[in-house]
Design a protein around this motif. Structure first.
Motif, PDB file in Angstrom:
ATOM      1  N   PHE A 209     -29.435 -15.073  28.700  1.00 32.57           N
ATOM      2  CA  PHE A 209     -28.279 -14.634  29.477  1.00 32.57           C
ATOM      3  C   PHE A 209     -28.146 -15.524  30.703  1.00 32.57           C
ATOM      4  N   ALA A 210     -27.113 -15.288  31.509  1.00 33.46           N
ATOM      5  CA  ALA A 210     -26.895 -16.028  32.751  1.00 33.46           C
ATOM      6  C   ALA A 210     -27.210 -15.130  33.932  1.00 33.46           C
ATOM      7  N   PHE A 211     -27.543 -15.763  35.064  1.00 35.68           N
ATOM      8  CA  PHE A 211     -27.927 -15.014  36.255  1.00 35.68           C
ATOM      9  C   PHE A 211     -26.774 -14.934  37.244  1.00 35.68           C
ATOM     10  N   ALA A 212     -26.378 -13.705  37.584  1.00 35.97           N
ATOM     11  CA  ALA A 212     -25.296 -13.480  38.554  1.00 35.97           C
ATOM     12  C   ALA A 212     -25.891 -13.434  39.953  1.00 35.97           C
ATOM     13  N   ALA A 213     -26.442 -14.569  40.400  1.00 34.05           N
ATOM     14  CA  ALA A 213     -27.202 -14.596  41.641  1.00 34.05           C
ATOM     15  C   ALA A 213     -26.473 -15.237  42.805  1.00 34.05           C
ATOM     16  N   SER A 214     -25.547 -16.178  42.527  1.00 32.03           N
ATOM     17  CA  SER A 214     -24.897 -16.894  43.623  1.00 32.03           C
ATOM     18  C   SER A 214     -23.521 -17.423  43.254  1.00 32.03           C
ATOM     19  N   GLY A 215     -22.986 -17.012  42.129  1.00 27.08           N
ATOM     20  CA  GLY A 215     -21.689 -17.511  41.709  1.00 27.08           C
ATOM     21  C   GLY A 215     -21.726 -18.934  41.205  1.00 27.08           C
ATOM     22  N   THR A 216     -22.923 -19.484  40.960  1.00 27.81           N
ATOM     23  CA  THR A 216     -23.018 -20.877  40.518  1.00 27.81           C
ATOM     24  C   THR A 216     -23.783 -21.012  39.204  1.00 27.81           C
ATOM     25  N   CYS A 217     -23.764 -19.980  38.376  1.00 29.64           N
ATOM     26  CA  CYS A 217     -24.294 -20.143  37.015  1.00 29.64           C
ATOM     27  C   CYS A 217     -23.270 -20.848  36.140  1.00 29.64           C
ATOM     28  N   LEU A 218     -22.001 -20.857  36.565  1.00 29.55           N
ATOM     29  CA  LEU A 218     -20.911 -21.588  35.912  1.00 29.55           C
ATOM     30  C   LEU A 218     -20.210 -22.432  36.966  1.00 29.55           C
ATOM     31  N   VAL A 219     -20.153 -23.763  36.745  1.00 32.46           N
ATOM     32  CA  VAL A 219     -19.559 -24.673  37.724  1.00 32.46           C
ATOM     33  C   VAL A 219     -18.699 -25.693  36.993  1.00 32.46           C
TER      34      VAL A 219
END
Length: 348
Positions: free
Chosen positions: A186-196
């Motif tokens: 999965f992806a981590f919703a930690a800082s808004g930068t798992c998708l750039v």
């Protein structure tokens, strides 16, 4: 409760367990940068950060809170959407002082998108997830009109939500061009930068499975290729943040939020098409990263901030304060945000 839901709750609460000192640590060579805190008047945890310039910035976080400054952080206005106090905003993208798009996380209807064109005086909910299996983590815009949001795997594949009108409407993309997810990935919703995104490319990073991977799209999220990385992965470990330049240079940082002071291989850089571990890593869990210039990059996490002056090959600690996210603007201004209302600007 799913592991993903537990992770989002722990990420929201874990910051209070880490000291919030902002005393700069010694850095080898040159002048060490310093974070200068601003007074937001809030106690929210701001994992969503969208600076536009040295004067304009937006932050989004817990309790449905969104703030905006237009004077470099001297004053912050609460521009939170009405009726959103139960939401966890984890990403916000802003184009100027009036236009911004924010995403909240969670299973089912907790994942939503809001947009404003009047500086936050009013917001319109432009997407509400109706699939209980989906969990949206982060968002990026390739330009002012075309944006993507990322959900954890549904039916064995990551899901992409797309807009072509600046966030006013959204469509779930078919998954035919998406490689299968690994078990537990999965992806981590930690800082808004798992998708750039930059230079017409979009990238997203993962963890949770046997390998931390980076997915890349060159056609606005319609099809993706995937590459493994040497960053350690596990149930709560992997790549938490990516930063990419229009030239294609990219860095990745992460670790394990359950072991914030130990991440021996928690930073990597893209060499051609191969991800390589940095020669000198931060050594601790980092949740956010950003390019400050062509060669200079920043990374932040609950135990400190680091700077790289050689495009992610080596890192040096310069601060011990607690931040979740970091972003830099085209005018050279860098901002960081984190728990208990912490927002800061970088000074040299």
């Amino acid at each position: 409760m799913t592991l993903k839901r537990k992770l989002s709750m722990v990420l929201a609460a874990s910051a209070v367990l880490v000291a919030a000192s902002t005393a700069p640590a010694a850095a080898s060579g040159g002048h060490s940068p310093t974070w200068r805190l601003t007074d937001t008047g809030s106690t929210a945890q701001f994992r969503g950060l969208a600076p536009v310039s040295s004067r304009v910035a937006w932050v989004a976080g817990s309790g449905g809170t969104i703030l905006r400054t237009v004077d470099g952080g001297r004053h912050w206005a609460d521009v939170s959407p009405a009726g959103a106090s139960d939401l966890l905003f984890r990403d916000i993208e802003a184009f100027d002082s009036r236009t911004a798009v924010a995403v909240s996380i969670g299973e089912g209807e907790a994942s939503r998108v809001y947009a404003t064109t009047d500086g936050g005086r009013s917001w319109r909910e432009t997407f509400r997830n109706d699939d209980p299996a989906a969990f949206y983590d982060c968002m990026t815009f390739l330009d002012r009109k075309h944006g993507l949001a990322l959900s954890d795997p549904v039916g064995g594949k990551f899901r992409i939500l797309a807009t072509a009108d600046g966030g006013r409407s959204w469509t779930v993309r078919p998954t035919a061009g998406m490689p299968p997810a690994l078990t537990g990935e999965f992806a981590f919703a930690a800082s808004g930068t798992c998708l750039v995104s930059a230079g017409g490319k979009a990238l997203f990073a993962t963890g949770g499975g046997a390998t931390a991977r980076v997915f890349t799209s060159r056609d606005a999220g319609r099809s993706w290729t995937v590459a493994g990385t040497p960053v350690p992965s596990g149930p709560t470990a992997g790549i938490y943040s990516l930063a990419v330049r229009p030239s294609g240079e990219a860095i990745a940082v992460g670790g394990d939020y359950n072991a914030p002071t130990a991440a021996p291989d928690g930073a990597a850089y893209l060499h051609g098409r191969t991800w390589k571990i940095a020669r000198t890593v931060p050594g601790e869990y980092r949740s956010g990263s950003a390019w400050a210039s062509r060669r200079v990059a920043l990374a932040v996490g609950p135990t400190g901030s680091d700077i790289s002056r050689d495009a992610g090959r080596t890192w040096t600690r310069f601060d011990t304060g607690n931040f979740d996210a970091v972003e830099c603007t085209s005018d050279g201004s860098c901002w960081a945000s984190g728990p208990t209302g912490r927002v800061a600007r970088l000074t040299h």
